[in-house]
Design a protein around this motif. Structure first.
Motif, short mmCIF file in Angstrom:
data_model
loop_
_atom_site.label_atom_id
_atom_site.label_comp_id
_atom_site.label_asym_id
_atom_site.label_seq_id
_atom_site.Cartn_x
_atom_site.Cartn_y
_atom_site.Cartn_z
N ARG A 52 3.90 10.08 -7.08
CA ARG A 52 5.21 10.34 -7.68
C ARG A 52 6.22 10.77 -6.63
O ARG A 52 7.05 11.66 -6.87
CB ARG A 52 5.09 11.37 -8.81
CG ARG A 52 4.01 11.04 -9.83
CD ARG A 52 4.21 11.76 -11.12
NE ARG A 52 5.40 11.26 -11.82
CZ ARG A 52 5.44 10.12 -12.51
NH1 ARG A 52 4.38 9.33 -12.58
NH2 ARG A 52 6.54 9.75 -13.13
N ASP A 53 6.12 10.13 -5.47
CA ASP A 53 7.03 10.42 -4.36
C ASP A 53 8.23 9.47 -4.43
O ASP A 53 8.53 8.73 -3.49
CB ASP A 53 6.29 10.26 -3.03
CG ASP A 53 7.16 10.64 -1.84
OD1 ASP A 53 8.14 11.40 -2.04
OD2 ASP A 53 6.88 10.16 -0.72
N LEU A 91 15.91 3.72 -10.03
CA LEU A 91 14.72 3.90 -9.21
C LEU A 91 15.16 4.06 -7.76
O LEU A 91 15.93 3.26 -7.25
CB LEU A 91 13.79 2.69 -9.34
CG LEU A 91 12.52 2.71 -8.48
CD1 LEU A 91 11.60 3.84 -8.92
CD2 LEU A 91 11.80 1.36 -8.57
N ALA A 92 14.67 5.11 -7.13
CA ALA A 92 15.05 5.36 -5.73
C ALA A 92 13.82 5.82 -4.96
O ALA A 92 13.02 6.62 -5.46
CB ALA A 92 16.15 6.41 -5.64
N PHE A 93 13.66 5.29 -3.73
CA PHE A 93 12.53 5.67 -2.90
C PHE A 93 12.85 5.33 -1.45
O PHE A 93 13.72 4.51 -1.16
CB PHE A 93 11.25 4.96 -3.34
CG PHE A 93 11.35 3.46 -3.35
CD1 PHE A 93 11.02 2.70 -2.23
CD2 PHE A 93 11.80 2.80 -4.48
CE1 PHE A 93 11.12 1.32 -2.26
CE2 PHE A 93 11.92 1.42 -4.52
CZ PHE A 93 11.57 0.67 -3.39
N GLY A 112 17.43 4.87 5.07
CA GLY A 112 16.21 4.25 4.59
C GLY A 112 15.92 4.45 3.12
O GLY A 112 14.86 4.06 2.63
N LEU A 113 16.84 5.08 2.37
CA LEU A 113 16.64 5.30 0.95
C LEU A 113 17.15 4.10 0.16
O LEU A 113 18.32 3.73 0.25
CB LEU A 113 17.37 6.56 0.49
CG LEU A 113 17.25 6.89 -1.00
CD1 LEU A 113 15.81 7.27 -1.33
CD2 LEU A 113 18.19 8.01 -1.39
N LEU A 114 16.27 3.51 -0.62
CA LEU A 114 16.65 2.39 -1.48
C LEU A 114 16.88 2.93 -2.89
O LEU A 114 16.05 3.68 -3.42
CB LEU A 114 15.53 1.35 -1.52
CG LEU A 114 15.28 0.57 -0.22
CD1 LEU A 114 14.05 -0.30 -0.36
CD2 LEU A 114 16.49 -0.27 0.15
N SER A 115 17.99 2.55 -3.50
CA SER A 115 18.32 3.01 -4.83
C SER A 115 18.79 1.84 -5.67
O SER A 115 19.66 1.08 -5.26
CB SER A 115 19.42 4.08 -4.76
OG SER A 115 19.76 4.54 -6.05
N PHE A 116 18.21 1.69 -6.85
CA PHE A 116 18.51 0.55 -7.73
C PHE A 116 18.83 1.05 -9.13
O PHE A 116 18.28 2.05 -9.58
CB PHE A 116 17.33 -0.42 -7.78
CG PHE A 116 16.90 -0.93 -6.44
CD1 PHE A 116 17.48 -2.06 -5.89
CD2 PHE A 116 15.93 -0.26 -5.72
CE1 PHE A 116 17.09 -2.52 -4.65
CE2 PHE A 116 15.52 -0.71 -4.47
CZ PHE A 116 16.11 -1.84 -3.93
N ALA A 132 0.82 -1.20 0.00
CA ALA A 132 0.00 0.00 0.00
C ALA A 132 0.86 1.26 0.00
O ALA A 132 0.56 2.24 -0.69
CB ALA A 132 -0.93 -0.01 1.21
N GLU A 133 1.96 1.23 0.76
CA GLU A 133 2.86 2.40 0.83
C GLU A 133 3.56 2.63 -0.50
O GLU A 133 3.67 3.76 -0.98
CB GLU A 133 3.88 2.20 1.94
CG GLU A 133 3.32 2.27 3.35
CD GLU A 133 2.92 3.68 3.73
OE1 GLU A 133 3.50 4.64 3.17
OE2 GLU A 133 2.02 3.84 4.58
#
Length: 201
Positions: free
Chosen positions: A20-21, A136-138, A167-171, A11-12
Motif C-alpha cells: 500500500r505504498d 491513483l498516484a505512485f 518521479g511521481l505519477l498521478s492519474f 515486480a516493483e
C-alpha cells in the motif's frame, strides 16, 4: 489498469500495491448525511455467514474478522425532498473485499445504487453503483518516468496524467456516464447543504 513494460517494473508496482505504498483515492455518493465532515473508521469485516452471495458484514469478532481502516471526507451534500445524498472522498488504509461498501452501509450510509448492501437501492435511479477509483498516484519504479498512456478498459475512459514531478505519477479517472448523470441530477434538482453549518468537522 497499469501496464508495465518490463518484469522489473511489474515486480516493483506489485510490491507497491501489496505494501500500500501508493495513494488510491475513491469518490462515492452515499445515502444520507454523515454526522462528521471527515473521519477515520476502524472496524472488522468478515464473509456474511448467511448469504450465498459474495457479501461482507461488519463484525465484533476480532479473530474471524479482518481489520479495515477507512478514511473519508465530505466533498458535497445535497437534499432532495426529505432525502440526503453525500459525495465522499475516501482513502483506504487496508484492502478488504467491498471495504467501502460494507463500511458505509454499517454506518447507515450505503453507497447509492448498491443493490447488495441497500435494499432500496433500485429506487434511487442512480444508473449503477456510485463508486469510482478516482485518483491513483505512485512513484515511478525507475525515474525519470517515460511517456506512457494508461487506459481504463472498464469504461473506455482514458486516464490523464496530471504530473510527473520528482518521479511521481498521478492519474485521474473521469466519472462514468451514469455516475456523472446522477451527479448532474443532484446538482440540478437538489438543495446544496452548506457543510460548515450542517455537518460537524
Amino acid at each position: 489498469m497499469i501496464v508495465c513494460k518490463t518484469n522489473e517494473a511489474h515486480a516493483e508496482i506489485k510490491s507497491k500495491f501489496q505494501e500500500r505504498d501508493l495513494d488510491k483515492i475513491y469518490h462515492t455518493v452515499v445515502v444520507g448525511k454523515p454526522k462528521k465532515g471527515k473521519d477515520v473508521i476502524v472496524n472488522y469485516v468478515m464473509r456474511h455467514p448467511k448469504s450465498h452471495l459474495p457479501k461482507m458484514v461488519v463484525t465484533n469478532d476480532t479473530v474471524k474478522g479482518k481489520k479495515c481502516i477507512t478514511e473519508y471526507s465530505v466533498l458535497k451534500c445535497w437534499k432532495i425532498k426529505s432525502q440526503f445524498f453525500t459525495l465522499l472522498e475516501i482513502k483506504l488504509h487496508t484492502g478488504r473485499t467491498h471495504q467501502i461498501r460494507v463500511t458505509m452501509a454499517a454506518l447507515g450510509h450505503p453507497v447509492a445504487g448498491d443493490v447488495l448492501y441497500h435494499k432500496n437501492a433500485s429506487k434511487q435511479n442512480t444508473n449503477g453503483l456510485c463508486l469510482l477509483a478516482r485518483r491513483l498516484a505512485f512513484e515511478h519504479p525507475f525515474p525519470p518516468p517515460p511517456e506512457s498512456i494508461i487506459t481504463d478498459n472498464r469504461n473506455k475512459e482514458q486516464l490523464e496524467a496530471k504530473g510527473t514531478k520528482d518521479g511521481l505519477l498521478s492519474f485521474e479517472a473521469n466519472y462514468p456516464a451514469g455516475y456523472q448523470q446522477f451527479l448532474d441530477h443532484l446538482d440540478k434538482n437538489g438543495e446544496f447543504i452548506r457543510l460548515e453549518e450542517e455537518i460537524e468537522f
